[in-house]
Design a protein around this motif. Structure first.
Motif, mmCIF file in Angstrom:
data_model
loop_
_atom_site.group_PDB
_atom_site.id
_atom_site.type_symbol
_atom_site.label_atom_id
_atom_site.label_comp_id
_atom_site.label_asym_id
_atom_site.label_seq_id
_atom_site.Cartn_x
_atom_site.Cartn_y
_atom_site.Cartn_z
ATOM 1 N N LEU A 1 41.999 26.361 39.920
ATOM 2 C CA LEU A 1 42.497 27.582 39.314
ATOM 3 C C LEU A 1 43.225 27.304 38.012
ATOM 4 N N GLU A 2 43.177 28.262 37.115
ATOM 5 C CA GLU A 2 43.842 28.114 35.817
ATOM 6 C C GLU A 2 45.351 28.008 35.976
ATOM 7 N N ASP A 3 45.912 28.786 36.887
ATOM 8 C CA ASP A 3 47.355 28.856 37.070
ATOM 9 C C ASP A 3 47.641 29.080 38.556
ATOM 10 N N PRO A 4 47.658 28.013 39.361
ATOM 11 C CA PRO A 4 47.753 28.172 40.818
ATOM 12 C C PRO A 4 48.956 28.961 41.294
ATOM 13 N N ALA A 5 50.082 28.905 40.570
ATOM 14 C CA ALA A 5 51.271 29.629 41.011
ATOM 15 C C ALA A 5 51.094 31.136 40.930
ATOM 16 N N ASN A 6 50.218 31.584 40.047
ATOM 17 C CA ASN A 6 50.046 33.010 39.815
ATOM 18 C C ASN A 6 48.681 33.555 40.229
ATOM 19 N N ASP A 7 47.684 32.689 40.322
ATOM 20 C CA ASP A 7 46.334 33.141 40.655
ATOM 21 C C ASP A 7 46.201 33.246 42.175
ATOM 22 N N VAL A 8 46.894 34.235 42.725
ATOM 23 C CA VAL A 8 47.079 34.337 44.169
ATOM 24 C C VAL A 8 46.248 35.478 44.752
ATOM 25 N N LEU A 9 46.177 35.487 46.072
ATOM 26 C CA LEU A 9 45.513 36.560 46.801
ATOM 27 C C LEU A 9 46.024 37.912 46.333
ATOM 28 N N ASN A 10 45.119 38.788 45.922
ATOM 29 C CA ASN A 10 45.499 40.156 45.560
ATOM 30 C C ASN A 10 44.237 40.967 45.335
ATOM 31 N N GLY A 11 44.072 41.989 46.120
ATOM 32 C CA GLY A 11 42.905 42.856 45.986
ATOM 33 C C GLY A 11 42.292 43.125 47.344
ATOM 34 N N ILE A 12 42.378 44.383 47.802
ATOM 35 C CA ILE A 12 41.803 44.799 49.072
ATOM 36 C C ILE A 12 40.978 46.047 48.811
ATOM 37 N N ALA A 13 39.753 46.080 49.311
ATOM 38 C CA ALA A 13 38.902 47.259 49.178
ATOM 39 C C ALA A 13 38.194 47.482 50.512
ATOM 40 N N TYR A 14 38.054 48.760 50.892
ATOM 41 C CA TYR A 14 37.448 49.079 52.181
ATOM 42 C C TYR A 14 36.305 50.070 51.990
ATOM 43 N N ASP A 15 35.152 49.728 52.552
ATOM 44 C CA ASP A 15 33.983 50.598 52.581
ATOM 45 C C ASP A 15 33.978 51.280 53.939
ATOM 46 N N ALA A 16 34.548 52.497 53.999
ATOM 47 C CA ALA A 16 34.708 53.184 55.277
ATOM 48 C C ALA A 16 33.366 53.554 55.900
ATOM 49 N N ALA A 17 32.381 53.887 55.081
ATOM 50 C CA ALA A 17 31.085 54.319 55.612
ATOM 51 C C ALA A 17 30.389 53.211 56.390
#
Length: 274
Positions: free
Chosen positions: A216-232
Motif C-alpha cells: 500500500l502507498e500509505d499503510p497507516a491511512n489506506d484502511v478498510l472503508n467502504g460497505i455496499a449492499y445489494d438488497a435484491a
C-alpha cells in the motif's frame, strides 16, 4: 479519509484487551472485483447494478459511478474545490455528498452526476446511508445523526454503544436488513448496530482481507472503508482506501470473542486530515 501518522494510528487504535459479550462473525470471499487503486474511498453504495463511490483528499475528491465487474469508472464529477469529499447516499434522483470539515455538502443529479446545489451542517461529515425513510449520518463521534432526507435538517440521533461504552470513529455506513453497519476507522471491524437502541449487536471481523501493508502507498491511512449492499440479491461488498479490489463477502456464523470490539477512540490531538 483523515490521514494519520503511524504514531497517531497507535494512539487512535481502540483497546481490544477486555472480554466482550458481543458476538464476532468472520467472512469468506465470494468474489474479488477490480477497484481503482488511486481511489481514496470515503463513501460507497450499490444501486441498479452499479457501484457509486466518493473519494477523498483535497484536490482528488469526487463522486463516481463504477462498473462493478470491470472496476471501470463510467461517470465522474470532482467535488468542488477545495472541499474534502466524504460519504454519499442516493435519494429521489439526487446523490448527496458530505465533506469532512467544510461544514457543507453537495447535491448532484444521480443520472448525470451534475452538481445542483449545496447545503450546510455543523461539525464534521463522515458518511451517509438511508433506511428508506430517513438519512443516517456519521461524524466521527458515537452519535449518528438522523436527517430528514428532503430538508437535510437533523431530526433525531442514535447514541451508539458497545458493551455499554460509547463507540467513536464510526465511519462508512450501510443499511443492511434492518441494521446499521459501520466501519470503525483504523480497525478491521464493522459494527452491526441496532438502530432502535444504538447497541452494537455484532462485530464483523475482516482481518486479513485487504492487501498486504507493504503493497500500500500509505499503510497507516489506506484502511478498510467502504460497505455496499445489494438488497435484491443479498450481496455484501467491502473495500478500502486505495485498495485494488472490491470484495463480495459472505458472513460466517458468529462466535464470542475473548477480546472486546473497538471502544471509544483515544487521541492526543486530532489528525491533520482524514
Amino acid at each position: 479519509m483523515k490521514s494519520v501518522t503511524l504514531a497517531m494510528a497507535g494512539l487512535l487504535l481502540p483497546c481490544l484487551a477486555m472480554a466482550s459479550s458481543i458476538p464476532v462473525q468472520g467472512y469468506t470471499v465470494v468474489h474479488a472485483f477490480p477497484h481503482d487503486p488511486t481511489a481514496y474511498t470515503e463513501g460507497l453504495f450499490y444501486l441498479d447494478g452499479y457501484l457509486y463511490e466518493a473519494t477523498g483528499t483535497v484536490g482528488a475528491s469526487s463522486v463516481r459511478k463504477v462498473d462493478l465487474a470491470s472496476g471501470k469508472v463510467l461517470q465522474q464529477t470532482p467535488t468542488p474545490w477545495p472541499d474534502y469529499g466524504e460519504g454519499i447516499v442516493a435519494w429521489k434522483g439526487r446523490l448527496i455528498q458530505l465533506t469532512w470539515q467544510d461544514h457543507e455538502g453537495f447535491l448532484f443529479d444521480l443520472a448525470t452526476l451534475t452538481p445542483r446545489a449545496k447545503f450546510a451542517y455543523p461539525g464534521e461529515g463522515w458518511s451517509l446511508t438511508t433506511d428508506g425513510t430517513r438519512l443516517l449520518m456519521s461524524d466521527g463521534t458515537p452519535t449518528i445523526r438522523i436527517l430528514d432526507p428532503d430538508s437535510l435538517q437533523q431530526v433525531g440521533h442514535i447514541d451508539v454503544t458497545a458493551d455499554g461504552h460509547p463507540l467513536a470513529n464510526l465511519n462508512e455506513l450501510e443499511w443492511v436488513k434492518g441494521e446499521l453497519y459501520a466501519n470503525v476507522w483504523l480497525t478491521d471491524r464493522i459494527a452491526r448496530i441496532d438502530p432502535a437502541s444504538g447497541r452494537v449487536i455484532g462485530w464483523i471481523d475482516l482481518a486479513g482481507l485487504g492487501p498486504a501493508p507493504e503493497t500500500l502507498e500509505d499503510p497507516a491511512n489506506d484502511v478498510l472503508n467502504g460497505i455496499a449492499y445489494d438488497a435484491a440479491h443479498d450481496r455484501l461488498f467491502v473495500t478500502g482506501k486505495r485498495w485494488p479490489r472490491v470484495y463480495e463477502i459472505r458472513l460466517v456464523p458468529a462466535h464470542h470473542d475473548t477480546a472486546a470490539g473497538p471502544a471509544a477512540a483515544k487521541a492526543g490531538s486530532p489528525p491533520a486530515s482524514r
